[in-house]
Scaffold this motif. Structure first.
Motif, PDB file in Angstrom:
ATOM      1  N   ALA A  94       0.830  -1.202   0.027  1.00 11.30           N
ATOM      2  CA  ALA A  94       0.070   0.103  -0.144  1.00 11.30           C
ATOM      3  C   ALA A  94       0.736   1.184  -0.070  1.00 11.30           C
ATOM      4  O   ALA A  94       0.143   2.410  -0.459  1.00 11.30           O
ATOM      5  CB  ALA A  94      -0.861  -0.020   1.293  1.00 11.30           C
ATOM      6  N   VAL A 158      -5.050   2.024   7.086  1.00 11.28           N
ATOM      7  CA  VAL A 158      -4.749   0.850   6.059  1.00 11.28           C
ATOM      8  C   VAL A 158      -4.519  -0.347   6.801  1.00 11.28           C
ATOM      9  O   VAL A 158      -3.499  -0.322   7.958  1.00 11.28           O
ATOM     10  CB  VAL A 158      -3.260   1.263   5.137  1.00 11.28           C
ATOM     11  CG1 VAL A 158      -2.825   0.111   4.403  1.00 11.28           C
ATOM     12  CG2 VAL A 158      -3.474   2.357   4.689  1.00 11.28           C
ATOM     13  N   GLU A 162      -3.884  -6.077   4.280  1.00 11.68           N
ATOM     14  CA  GLU A 162      -4.323  -5.829   2.815  1.00 11.68           C
ATOM     15  C   GLU A 162      -3.044  -6.243   2.098  1.00 11.68           C
ATOM     16  O   GLU A 162      -1.966  -5.851   2.261  1.00 11.68           O
ATOM     17  CB  GLU A 162      -4.490  -4.344   2.812  1.00 11.68           C
ATOM     18  CG  GLU A 162      -5.021  -3.889   1.635  1.00 11.68           C
ATOM     19  CD  GLU A 162      -6.588  -4.215   1.181  1.00 11.68           C
ATOM     20  OE1 GLU A 162      -6.894  -4.721   0.457  1.00 11.68           O
ATOM     21  OE2 GLU A 162      -7.208  -4.037   2.253  1.00 11.68           O
ATOM     22  N   TYR A 190      -9.052   2.273   4.030  1.00 11.53           N
ATOM     23  CA  TYR A 190      -8.073   2.299   2.838  1.00 11.53           C
ATOM     24  C   TYR A 190      -9.211   1.415   1.781  1.00 11.53           C
ATOM     25  O   TYR A 190      -9.020   1.858   0.592  1.00 11.53           O
ATOM     26  CB  TYR A 190      -6.810   1.727   3.222  1.00 11.53           C
ATOM     27  CG  TYR A 190      -6.106   1.433   1.900  1.00 11.53           C
ATOM     28  CD1 TYR A 190      -5.338   2.405   1.187  1.00 11.53           C
ATOM     29  CD2 TYR A 190      -5.895   0.196   1.361  1.00 11.53           C
ATOM     30  CE1 TYR A 190      -4.592   2.198  -0.125  1.00 11.53           C
ATOM     31  CE2 TYR A 190      -5.161  -0.191   0.049  1.00 11.53           C
ATOM     32  CZ  TYR A 190      -4.468   0.864  -0.328  1.00 11.53           C
ATOM     33  OH  TYR A 190      -3.704   0.866  -1.660  1.00 11.53           O
TER      34      TYR A 190
END
Length: 577
Positions: A94, A158, A162, A190
């Motif tokens: 990310a 975030v 992820e 996010y």
């Protein structure tokens, strides 16, 4: 005198004679917006793996598309050219997705150390005037506190899981145990940004003037300073580094590289040499959110990693790891050590263990980032930071005057080149001290004391502020540390100057012993061992054994903390008398 030295040694770059074959003295620099490199990879190499994150392979097409979705969300929120977006997270796919999403709008990214306290986060956000912050879920509580001191327009959370494989996400989340987040109109997940339609919008960028990043540095003598890094600075450094990487690719017969993404991307070293360079050259990066030496060695073996950027303490930890010999690390083609001096013994033992090339390089936040590196296959001089890279001028200057010094004379290392930053953010006095004009070039003062030999190899002898003055003698802590690392019982060493009523300062060594030597070696044994290796005024006058030495998140030994401890002890002793 300066003009004569410049004409004889610097103008014609005497060091280029020692470059690896096929590395040119000059690179045709084409300043470009950084996002153009991701656009190219997402188009030409769409299916190539950009990142491997706990086994999940993420192609360049997905990275490009996701950054377009982030850009669309930011644009809807009114973020545009010159606005600042903060990143407060460890390495994760990310990170570059967000970074490049912001760049596409002409926004400026200011990364923050994940170890920062809420007060430090708020201070940097205020100094940078950050409007939006992206934060890792595990750090959210810090942002809650920071938000009481500084008002962000929006906070985007975030999840560290992820981009992990779906199969391991539930287990990873249970292990990470992120705090609960109360989402609202201002606090946003996010994931929700990835539902935006990708935007094709690209801001108009003047690479030489427009900022890509605001990198904070130099907090050792007061508050940190924001270094203004342009698209052109980073773009130039990537192009200057490419011939060096190409030497390795040619030698190994590789079309593309696999790099280890261990160095933190909030720091300029890992950010430019791994995150940005990976995108620039279409490499695959194995992403590591935190240091784990055994995991690192496993992944080098599993993914045939060829390039490892690190710091001396990382390489020291690898050679001292009890299971180091059980992993096949032969895929490593070359490794670079930066951010701190590389002890010669550490380099020798690492190369012996892995068969890889380990070369010391040099650079600073303000030079975004690399300025010197040792030849990969040519002449290597142990203890040297190497040669200035293509299209870079380097010299030794008088620390107090705008004058260049001849070879083999110790002075301050100064740099001129397209990678040198614009200046410090809102710090006109600092900028006046950091730069000077000489021989038609603008030179940046690095704050490092060193010298250049007749062949153009540079050496760092110490930071200006780490110079020890013992009875009028100048003593360089690095020289003492190099000797200490040769002792068979020394695992880590740091030397500082401690105030002394008669000598001015005395050299004191802090040492971490190897396990097998603990309880068997005394401080006085170490001091005696140095007697035939150092002049009398250079020998440590005191030695203290420690279980560990204080380090930054990048792995640099923090001498300033050791100095602060010693000063407190002296102050307490003075109060008792």
């Amino acid at each position: 005198m300066s003009v004569q030295i410049f004409e004889k040694y610097i103008k014609n770059r005497v060091w280029t004679k020692n470059y690896d074959e096929s590395v040119p003295p000059e690179v045709e620099i084409r300043p470009s917006p950084l996002f153009s490199y991701l656009d190219r990879q997402a188009g030409e190499n769409a299916g190539r793996t950009a990142y491997i994150y706990f086994g999940n392979k993420i192609p360049y097409k997905a990275v490009g598309e996701h950054s377009d979705r982030i850009a669309a969300a930011l644009r809807e929120w009114g973020i545009g050219k010159g606005d600042v977006v903060a990143l407060y997270m460890p390495n994760t796919p990310a990170f570059p997705v967000i970074y490049y999403g912001a760049l596409k709008l002409g926004a400026v990214v200011t990364p923050m150390n994940p170890l920062y306290t809420p007060r430090e986060v708020a201070w940097q956000a205020k100094d940078a005037n950050a409007r939006v912050i992206f934060v890792a879920d595990v750090l959210y509580k810090n942002i809650e506190e920071a938000a009481k001191m500084y008002q962000f327009d929006r906070i985007v959370v975030v999840e560290l899981v992820e981009y992990m494989p779906a199969l391991i996400k539930p287990l990873a989340k249970r292990r990470i145990k992120p705090p609960k987040v109360a989402y609202s109109g201002r606090v946003i997940p996010y994931k929700s940004l990835l539902s935006y339609s990708p935007t094709s919008y690209r801001a108009s960028i003047n690479p030489s003037e427009d900022l890509a990043a605001l990198m904070y540095t130099g907090g050792t003598t007061g508050l940190p300073k924001g270094a203004e890094i342009t698209h052109g600075n980073i773009s130039a450094n990537l192009q200057q580094l490419k011939p060096l990487y190409d030497v390795v690719k040619k030698k190994r017969g590789l079309d593309s590289l696999v790099m280890m993404g261990l160095l933190p991307w909030y720091h300029i070293y890992g950010q430019v040499t791994v995150m940005h360079y990976g995108i620039f050259d279409g490499a695959t990066v194995v992403v590591m959110p935190r240091p784990d030496i055994e995991q690192l060695m496993k992944w080098v073996q599993k993914y045939n990693v060829q390039v490892l950027h690190g710091v001396p303490t990382l390489y020291n930890m690898i050679i001292n790891h009890p299971r180091a010999g059980q992993f096949n690390l032969k895929s490593l083609a070359f490794c670079i050590s930066g951010a701190a001096p590389l002890p010669v013994e550490v380099a020798r033992k690492f190369e012996q263990l892995t068969g890889a090339l380990l070369r010391e390089g040099y650079g600073l936040t303000e030079t975004a980032v690399v300025t010197h590196v040792n030849p990969l296959y040519g002449k290597v001089k142990p203890g040297s930071i190497g040669l200035p890279i293509p299209s870079t001028y380097a010299a030794i200057a008088d620390p107090a005057k705008p004058e260049l010094l001849p070879p083999n004379q110790v002075g301050e290392i100064v740099i001129s080149g397209p990678q040198v930053f614009k200046g410090y953010h809102n710090r006109p006095e600092e900028n006046a001290q950091a730069f000077f004009e000489c021989c038609g070039l603008r030179w940046f003062r690095t704050g490092d004391m060193g010298y250049m030999d007749e062949e153009g190899y540079f050496y760092v002898v110490d930071r200006k502020k780490d110079l020890i003055k013992y009875k009028g003698y100048s003593v360089f802590s690095r020289e003492i540390e190099e000797v200490l690392y040769q002792h068979p019982c020394v695992k880590e060493a740091a030397v500082i100057g401690v105030p002394h009523p008669e000598a001015g300062e005395i050299p004191k060594a802090f040492i971490v012993l190897r396990d097998e030597c603990k309880g068997k070696v005394r401080p006085e044994d170490i001091i005696k061992w140095t007697e035939d290796k150092l002049a009398h005024y250079k020998r440590p006058r005191a030695v203290e054994f420690r279980e560990e030495l204080p380090k930054s998140a990048v792995g640099k030994i923090l001498k300033r903390e050791l100095k602060a401890e010693e000063l407190r002890k002296l102050q307490e002793a003075a109060q008792k008398t």
